[in-house]
Design an enzyme around this catalytic site. Structure first.
Site, PDB file in Angstrom:
ATOM      1  CG  ASP A 204      -1.956   1.074   1.189  1.00  0.00           C
ATOM      2  OD1 ASP A 204      -3.053   0.793   0.638  1.00  0.00           O
ATOM      3  OD2 ASP A 204      -1.677   2.212   1.638  1.00  0.00           O
ATOM      4  CB  ILE A 205       1.019   4.192  -2.257  1.00  0.00           C
ATOM      5  CG1 ILE A 205       1.318   3.303  -3.474  1.00  0.00           C
ATOM      6  CG2 ILE A 205       1.811   5.492  -2.341  1.00  0.00           C
ATOM      7  CD1 ILE A 205       0.904   3.908  -4.802  1.00  0.00           C
TER       8      ILE A 205
ATOM      9  CD  GLU B 107      -4.131   3.424  -1.234  1.00  0.00           C
ATOM     10  OE1 GLU B 107      -5.169   3.083  -1.838  1.00  0.00           O
ATOM     11  OE2 GLU B 107      -4.118   3.635  -0.026  1.00  0.00           O
TER      12      GLU B 107
HETATM   13  N1  LIG Z   1      -5.367   9.261  -8.081  1.00  0.00           N
HETATM   14  C1  LIG Z   1      -5.890   8.146  -7.644  1.00  0.00           C
HETATM   15  N2  LIG Z   1      -6.127   7.986  -6.356  1.00  0.00           N
HETATM   16  C2  LIG Z   1      -6.641   6.847  -5.895  1.00  0.00           C
HETATM   17  C3  LIG Z   1      -6.906   5.800  -6.735  1.00  0.00           C
HETATM   18  N3  LIG Z   1      -7.393   4.770  -5.972  1.00  0.00           N
HETATM   19  C4  LIG Z   1      -7.420   5.219  -4.665  1.00  0.00           C
HETATM   20  N4  LIG Z   1      -6.954   6.487  -4.612  1.00  0.00           N
HETATM   21  C5  LIG Z   1      -6.814   7.319  -3.508  1.00  0.00           C
HETATM   22  O1  LIG Z   1      -5.969   6.745  -2.530  1.00  0.00           O
HETATM   23  C6  LIG Z   1      -6.311   7.294  -1.281  1.00  0.00           C
HETATM   24  C7  LIG Z   1      -6.214   6.324  -0.213  1.00  0.00           C
HETATM   25  O2  LIG Z   1      -6.304   6.969   0.969  1.00  0.00           O
HETATM   26  P1  LIG Z   1      -6.413   6.229   2.334  1.00  0.00           P
HETATM   27  O3  LIG Z   1      -7.054   4.908   2.220  1.00  0.00           O
HETATM   28  O4  LIG Z   1      -7.032   7.150   3.321  1.00  0.00           O
HETATM   29  O5  LIG Z   1      -4.918   6.025   2.817  1.00  0.00           O
HETATM   30  P2  LIG Z   1      -3.632   6.896   2.789  1.00  0.00           P
HETATM   31  O6  LIG Z   1      -3.971   8.300   2.506  1.00  0.00           O
HETATM   32  O7  LIG Z   1      -2.703   6.302   1.729  1.00  0.00           O
HETATM   33  O8  LIG Z   1      -3.052   6.743   4.138  1.00  0.00           O
HETATM   34  P3  LIG Z   1      -2.287   5.428   4.640  1.00  0.00           P
HETATM   35  O9  LIG Z   1      -2.854   4.290   3.975  1.00  0.00           O
HETATM   36  O10 LIG Z   1      -2.558   5.431   6.097  1.00  0.00           O
HETATM   37  O11 LIG Z   1      -0.871   5.700   4.368  1.00  0.00           O
HETATM   38  C8  LIG Z   1      -7.698   7.898  -1.438  1.00  0.00           C
HETATM   39  O12 LIG Z   1      -7.658   9.309  -1.321  1.00  0.00           O
HETATM   40  C9  LIG Z   1      -8.129   7.496  -2.808  1.00  0.00           C
HETATM   41  O13 LIG Z   1      -8.933   8.495  -3.427  1.00  0.00           O
HETATM   42  C10 LIG Z   1      -6.676   5.940  -8.091  1.00  0.00           C
HETATM   43  O14 LIG Z   1      -6.895   5.069  -8.925  1.00  0.00           O
HETATM   44  N5  LIG Z   1      -6.154   7.155  -8.468  1.00  0.00           N
END
Ligand SMILES: Nc1nc2c(ncn2[C@@H]2O[C@H](COP(=O)(O)OP(=O)(O)OP(=O)(O)O)[C@@H](O)[C@H]2O)c(=O)[nH]1
Length: 544
Positions: free
Chosen positions: A401-402, A445
């Site tokens: 996970d990013i 992500e």
């Molecule tokens: N640009 C883009 N964003 C995405 C995509 N899929 C998921 N996201 C974003 O990834 C984010 C995931 O956020 P969270 O699940 O809160 O987690 P986080 O901000 O990475 O925080 P941690 O997991 O705690 O490090 C969300 O804001 C989603 O909108 C995608 O295909 N494109």
């Protein structure tokens, strides 16, 4: 399909050959039937001509009987009486060269006969033909058979006085005719009065004093002969002119002697070569006449055949062949059309299969990153899980996970976020080396890497983490680093029937959250070595 086409072409070719041959044979059989009909026609025409000739010969014999009647009715027939009767017949029977009276003259009577005739013809004497061919005074012999009355005289002058007994062959006939009281014909002779090279023959009809019944009496009572002189060609042509069929090559043969003799021929030998259907030669023996056996040997000319040939056999053959060819063309067109349709169907089926394969591939691919999607991952996990159970091998799973990606999006926008996802997926794909390893986007992500049969999953997980760090994608708002980082949960086990891949995935997920909770940008590993009986035998603590 191609071999079927070649086979069907051969079958078609064979059918054409068979069809053509049959057409030819049918035409040939019609041709043969026509030939038989022409042969029958030809024989009938020849029979007609033979019958005409026989009729003519009989009529001529009747003329002799009529003249003989004159001599039977009078002991002293004058030349005028003879001339009168004979000329009346000759008017109607122009093919008779001459009618003659041949008296039997003993050597004692010779002078008297000659003297009597000299009253009208001063040069008259009994003559004979010399060896060289010229006429001379007849030599002395006991009995003479001179030509005494001749009708017509004109053209026959040279024959007047000619002693027929001077020639041994004619003498033989004279004797035979006398002894048997029969009208007898000579073999073909050159008439003394003949100017062209036409052959002739004589018919002797004996006349007696009274009606002698024995041989001795006949020899004693013979008065002489009524003689018919005929030119064979003239008689033949007169006879057959009433049958109007043309184009028949005719040859009249005398078969009486052992050696057959040609009497008359209506064509030249060159014509026979060029113009005659020799295989249709037909011989027709005539009824015996004057003790002689004549035969008509005939053959039709090409013209005769051509007149009777029709185009029917050729038309039948040609039409048959045409039908075969048209039929073959039609069948070929249909076969070709159906083979083209088959090829088209084959091509389209192939294209459809390829399209469906491509679609299937698409349905297993993530549209943004072009790596496998979650659907593919689920399917692959299930497969590898079963394979590992069967092979009692290890299966490892890395969940990624990013870190702070929401903040990244907020900071750089969604487009940059998506580019970041693409870059991360590429880096992860490059980190794995085996064909059997599967990198997939699990959602948002989050990424997963499935690693069959390896005990180096922890190492690879950390390599992934470092490789993402090495990308140095700026991430200012990150709580961990100024660049994009990832957190990883890695798990490895020997799958058994007692365990479940969903629980396995959930465990890896928990390890990921553990990594997040511990400060992100780290790997939490749990190695679950499982015995061959399926018992969990050890755990390792999570580590960076
Ligand atoms: N640009 C883009 N964003 C995405 C995509 N899929 C998921 N996201 C974003 O990834 C984010 C995931 O956020 P969270 O699940 O809160 O987690 P986080 O901000 O990475 O925080 P941690 O997991 O705690 O490090 C969300 O804001 C989603 O909108 C995608 O295909 N494109």
């Amino acid at each position: 399909m191609r071999s079927f086409n070649i086979l069907s072409n051969y079958v078609l070719l064979l059918s054409i050959l068979v069809g053509m041959t049959l057409s030819g044979l049918v035409g040939y059989s019609f041709y043969q039937n026509e030939t038989l009909a022409i042969e029958l026609d030809f024989k009938r025409d020849v029979d007609d001509k033979a019958a005409a000739l026989e009729r003519e010969l009989l009529i001529n014999l009747e003329v002799l009987y009529a003249v003989k009647g004159l001599f039977d009715s009078s002991d002293n027939v004058t030349e005028i009486e003879f001339k009168k009767l004979a000329s009346s017949f000759l008017v109607r029977h122009q093919n008779i060269q001459a009618l003659e009276w041949i008296p039997r003259v003993s050597d004692d009577e010779r002078e008297t006969f000659e003297a009597l005739k000299r009253q009208k013809y001063p040069d008259f004497e009994f003559t004979e033909r010399e060896f060289q061919g010229s006429m001379v005074k007849a030599a002395k012999r006991s009995e003479y058979f001179p030509v005494y009355y001749v009708e017509p005289l004109e053209g026959n002058e040279v024959a007047v006085g000619f002693d027929l007994a001077s020639n041994p062959k004619r003498e033989t006939i004279i004797d035979k005719s006398r002894d048997l009281d029969l009208s007898l014909a000579t073999a073909s002779i050159t008439l003394v009065q003949e100017v062209s090279n036409q052959k002739g023959f004589l018919v002797f009809m004996p006349t007696y004093e009274g009606t002698p019944t024995t041989l001795v009496k006949r020899r004693e009572k013979l008065r002489g002969f009524v003689l018919g002189v005929y030119r064979i060609g003239d008689m033949f042509e007169t006879a057959i002119k009433y049958t109007d069929v043309q184009g028949i090559n005719l040859k009249l043969i005398d078969n009486t002697a052992i050696k057959a003799e040609e009497l008359y021929i209506n064509f030249s030998p060159e014509q026979v070569q060029d113009n005659t259907q020799l295989h249709l030669t037909y011989s027709k023996p005539l009824r015996r006449f004057g003790g002689r056996q004549w035969t008509l040997v005939t053959s039709p000319t090409l013209g005769y055949i051509a007149e009777r040939r029709s185009l029917v056999p050729f038309l039948i053959s040609a039409l048959g062949m045409l039908f075969v060819l048209l039929g073959a063309c039609y069948i070929y067109a249909i076969t070709r059309r159906s083979s083209l349709i088959s090829i088209e169907v084959e091509d389209r089926t192939k294209a459809l299969n390829e399209a469906s394969l491509a679609l299937e591939e698409l349905s297993y691919t993530d549209s943004l990153t072009s790596i496998a999607n979650r659907r593919r991952f689920d399917q692959q996990l299930s497969k590898e899980w079963q394979r590992a159970i069967r092979g009692n091998t290890r299966l490892s799973l890395i969940v990624i996970d990013i870190d702070n990606f929401k903040l990244f999006n907020d900071q750089y926008g969604h487009l940059a976020g998506e580019q970041c996802l693409i870059d991360v997926s590429k880096a992860l794909s490059c980190t794995t080396s085996r064909n059997t390893d599967l990198v997939a986007r699990y959602g948002g992500e989050e990424f997963v890497i499935l690693l069959p049969n390896t005990n180096e999953s922890a190492l690879l997980a950390d390599k992934c983490r470092m490789n993402i760090e090495k990308l140095r994608i700026p991430h200012e708002p990150s709580s961990v680093s100024e660049f994009v980082t990832i957190s990883i949960g890695a798990i490895s086990t020997f799958p058994t029937l007692n365990c479940d891949p969903i629980a396995f995935t959930a465990k890896a997920d928990r390890l990921l959250y553990q990594a997040k909770e511990l400060g992100k940008n780290r790997v939490c590993v749990e190695d679950l070595p499982i015995s061959k009986t399926g018992d969990v035998i050890d755990f390792k603590a999570p580590q960076k």
